[in-house]
Motif scaffolding. Structure first.
Motif, PDB file in Angstrom:
ATOM      1  N   ALA A  97     -35.417  16.074   0.773  1.00 28.18           N
ATOM      2  CA  ALA A  97     -34.138  17.134  -0.140  1.00 28.18           C
ATOM      3  C   ALA A  97     -32.876  16.729   0.301  1.00 28.18           C
ATOM      4  CB  ALA A  97     -34.878  18.423   0.436  1.00 28.18           C
ATOM      5  N   GLY A 151     -21.852  16.974  -9.330  1.00 26.38           N
ATOM      6  CA  GLY A 151     -23.299  17.052  -8.448  1.00 26.38           C
ATOM      7  C   GLY A 151     -23.958  19.057  -8.580  1.00 26.38           C
ATOM      8  N   THR A 152     -24.533  19.120  -7.629  1.00 32.27           N
ATOM      9  CA  THR A 152     -24.941  21.059  -7.915  1.00 32.27           C
ATOM     10  C   THR A 152     -23.136  21.760  -7.224  1.00 32.27           C
ATOM     11  OG1 THR A 152     -27.400  20.489  -7.713  1.00 32.27           O
ATOM     12  CG2 THR A 152     -26.079  22.359  -7.107  1.00 32.27           C
ATOM     13  N   THR A 153     -23.425  20.919  -6.191  1.00 33.61           N
ATOM     14  CA  THR A 153     -22.231  21.488  -5.710  1.00 33.61           C
ATOM     15  C   THR A 153     -20.287  21.449  -6.941  1.00 33.61           C
ATOM     16  OG1 THR A 153     -22.592  20.744  -3.470  1.00 33.61           O
ATOM     17  CG2 THR A 153     -19.966  21.484  -3.465  1.00 33.61           C
ATOM     18  N   HIS A 179     -27.925  27.540   0.067  1.00 34.16           N
ATOM     19  CA  HIS A 179     -27.316  26.503  -0.303  1.00 34.16           C
ATOM     20  C   HIS A 179     -26.457  26.912   0.475  1.00 34.16           C
ATOM     21  CE1 HIS A 179     -25.250  22.881   0.513  1.00 34.16           C
ATOM     22  NE2 HIS A 179     -26.541  21.900   1.278  1.00 34.16           N
ATOM     23  N   SER A 183     -23.551  25.503  -0.606  1.00 36.85           N
ATOM     24  CA  SER A 183     -23.097  25.160  -2.521  1.00 36.85           C
ATOM     25  C   SER A 183     -23.014  26.354  -3.077  1.00 36.85           C
ATOM     26  CB  SER A 183     -23.882  24.407  -2.676  1.00 36.85           C
ATOM     27  OG  SER A 183     -23.489  22.462  -1.180  1.00 36.85           O
ATOM     28  N   ASN A 242     -34.340  25.113  -0.515  1.00 39.36           N
ATOM     29  CA  ASN A 242     -33.896  23.500   0.437  1.00 39.36           C
ATOM     30  C   ASN A 242     -34.498  23.412   2.391  1.00 39.36           C
ATOM     31  OD1 ASN A 242     -31.628  25.646   1.435  1.00 39.36           O
ATOM     32  ND2 ASN A 242     -30.412  23.212   2.144  1.00 39.36           N
ATOM     33  N   ASP A 280     -29.177  27.575  -8.770  1.00 40.51           N
ATOM     34  CA  ASP A 280     -28.606  26.016  -8.009  1.00 40.51           C
ATOM     35  C   ASP A 280     -30.356  26.040  -8.242  1.00 40.51           C
ATOM     36  OD1 ASP A 280     -29.278  24.417  -6.430  1.00 40.51           O
ATOM     37  OD2 ASP A 280     -28.091  25.740  -4.419  1.00 40.51           O
ATOM     38  N   ALA A 296     -31.632  22.566  -7.602  1.00 34.61           N
ATOM     39  CA  ALA A 296     -30.923  21.497  -6.666  1.00 34.61           C
ATOM     40  C   ALA A 296     -31.947  20.580  -6.057  1.00 34.61           C
ATOM     41  CB  ALA A 296     -29.906  21.119  -5.934  1.00 34.61           C
ATOM     42  N   GLN A 297     -32.906  21.715  -5.670  1.00 32.08           N
ATOM     43  CA  GLN A 297     -33.906  21.429  -5.258  1.00 32.08           C
ATOM     44  C   GLN A 297     -35.770  21.451  -5.963  1.00 32.08           C
ATOM     45  OE1 GLN A 297     -34.322  20.380  -2.106  1.00 32.08           O
ATOM     46  NE2 GLN A 297     -32.981  20.122  -1.593  1.00 32.08           N
ATOM     47  N   SER A 348     -28.439  18.225  -9.035  1.00 32.74           N
ATOM     48  CA  SER A 348     -27.241  16.668  -8.689  1.00 32.74           C
ATOM     49  C   SER A 348     -28.858  15.619  -8.693  1.00 32.74           C
ATOM     50  CB  SER A 348     -27.699  16.902  -7.108  1.00 32.74           C
ATOM     51  OG  SER A 348     -26.830  17.944  -6.424  1.00 32.74           O
ATOM     52  N   HIS A 385     -28.707  12.777  -7.306  1.00 29.70           N
ATOM     53  CA  HIS A 385     -29.534  11.942  -6.424  1.00 29.70           C
ATOM     54  C   HIS A 385     -30.400  12.528  -4.976  1.00 29.70           C
ATOM     55  CE1 HIS A 385     -27.677  14.494  -2.976  1.00 29.70           C
ATOM     56  NE2 HIS A 385     -26.811  14.840  -3.894  1.00 29.70           N
ATOM     57  N   LYS A 386     -31.216  13.797  -5.644  1.00 22.15           N
ATOM     58  CA  LYS A 386     -32.134  13.961  -5.642  1.00 22.15           C
ATOM     59  C   LYS A 386     -33.236  13.954  -6.318  1.00 22.15           C
ATOM     60  CE  LYS A 386     -30.100  17.785  -2.902  1.00 22.15           C
ATOM     61  NZ  LYS A 386     -29.740  18.032  -1.365  1.00 22.15           N
TER      62      LYS A 386
END
Ligand SMILES: Cc1ncc(COP(=O)(O)O)c(C=O)c1O
Length: 404
Positions: A26, A89-91, A119, A121, A171, A196, A198-199, A219, A221-222
């Motif tokens: 995560a 990325g997400t942020t 999160h 972010s 997350n 969001d 991201a997860q 993002s 990278h996840k």
């Protein structure tokens, strides 16, 4: 069924650390060799800036970058590749929305809703834009499963609500929210829905048209891609009204002393030299995930969650944070062990090659609203096995007797 051993062989990190039990997906996932090759290949064979030169190398790099954007658009089932903005990325994506959309669309007294599980972010950019504009930030309380129920949403939405910003999946709790239903309710009240993702994106097939969200941030990278690349989907009718928040090269049609004409979107929102190698590697990660199939990855993770949820309870003193069943969560479980600090536990586990995250997971409001201290989070992905979880459980039991 996934052939996890074959998959694991695609990830060089496990050759360098054969004993590693990596349960911090995560936070970030590892990268398969094809993704690493895509990064290196760009710099070795294609390196040139995009949308600037007319020589062959620059044109090839531009074509590859455009193709990567199309791949992201297809992955999200967006109507058009114009709706995809590459970000770090997400942020960065969420800050972009707050500054390029919210700041000019919020007035004093308007309301922005976020969930208690966000999160930071997806919390801090809204807090800041509310402070600047005089809008009011309000919290949606998730239920014990980690869901935002329709009743909770209806009770907080008012005629003043302009933006609802929600994580597709938390997350910390892992719970997947029913975004399609949420989007309908949000739109009925006249607000827009920011997601969001991201997860969620590493684990679920996302269809932004079907969900009918207005913004979707994630993002790379996840989901096996490099760090420093991600994307933001924005519905075209909203995007066409938005003004850029970062200014510089690559985002203009013409510049004169007193007047500048912006380029068309999405370039208008990508000031400066973009992360071309990252975008190409993200497209490669998408191809890799599609080839393995998100559906089989999902089935694999559900089995791992079922196993972990059932067995964790057998260790005395373990308390879960988030009660969602395996089918309703991504690939993670957060928990506490009574009487032992999460950092002590993660230290103990780290000494036994287990990589897990301990702390507040950038989600302090959630820990405050659930009145709990730091938690430990086990998050798994396509290369994790039940054996990894067995090692975790055996070491947890040892840690409990060591500290207990
Ligand atoms: C739900 C959620 N949102 C946003 C982020 C921020 O992502 P990034 O640091 O890649 O911008 C994370 C990272 O852990 C996350 O889990």
């Amino acid at each position: 069924m996934l052939n996890v051993q074959n998959i694991k062989n695609d990830f060089p990190i496990f050759k360098h650390y054969p004993e590693l039990v990596y349960l911090d997906n995560a936070a970030t996932s590892h990268k398969p060799q094809v993704v690493i090759d895509a990064l290196v290949d760009f710099y070795a064979r294609q390196n040139a800036n995009v949308h600037r030169g007319v020589y062959e190398l620059s044109e090839l790099a531009s074509q590859a970058y455009d193709l990567a954007r199309q791949k992201v658009a297809d992955f999200l089932v967006a109507r058009s590749n114009k709706e995809i903005i590459f970000t770090k990325g997400t942020t960065e994506a969420l800050n972009l929305i707050a500054q390029a959309y919210a700041q000019s669309n919020l007035s004093r007294g308007d309301e922005v809703l976020v969930a208690d599980f966000e999160h930071h972010s997806n919390f801090l950019p809204w807090q800041a834009v509310c402070q600047k504009t005089g809008a009011v930030l309000k919290l949606l309380q998730s239920n014990e499963l980690g869901l935002i129920t329709d009743e909770e949403l209806q009770s907080k939405l008012t005629t003043k609500t302009k933006i609802v910003a929600l994580a597709h999946a938390s997350n910390v709790l892992g719970t997947i929210n029913d975004l399609k239903k949420i989007a309908k309710t949000v739109h009925q009240s006249g607000a827009v829905l920011v997601v969001d993702g991201a997860q969620a994106i590493p684990h679920l097939s996302v269809n932004v048209q079907d969900l009918d969200c207005d913004f979707y941030a994630f993002s790379g990278h996840k989901m096996l891609a490099p760090m420093g690349i991600g994307a933001l989907y924005v519905k075209e009718e909203i995007l066409s009204e938005m003004q850029p928040y970062q200014l510089g090269g690559g985002m203009i049609e013409s510049v004169a002393l007193q007047e500048t004409i912006w380029a068309n979107y999405p370039e208008k929102f990508e000031a400066g030299t973009p992360n071309v190698a990252g975008a190409l590697a993200l497209a490669t990660a998408i191809d890799y995930l599609k080839q393995i199939s998100l559906e089989s990855i999902r089935k694999h993770e559900i089995k791992l969650s079922q196993y972990l949820l059932a067995t964790l309870k057998s260790i005395g003193k373990v308390k879960l944070l988030g009660e969602a069943p395996a089918e309703m969560r991504t690939g993670l479980v957060s928990f506490m062990v009574e009487g032992i600090h999460a950092h002590d536990l993660s230290d103990y586990l780290a000494k036994n090659n287990l990589a897990l995250r301990a702390g507040f997971h950038c989600a302090m409001p959630l820990h405050q609203s659930r009145q709990c201290g730091a938690t430990l989070r086990a998050s798994y992905y396509l290369y994790n096995t039940q054996e990894d979880l067995e090692i975790l459980l055996a070491n947890l039991a040892k840690a409990v007797s060591y500290y207990g």
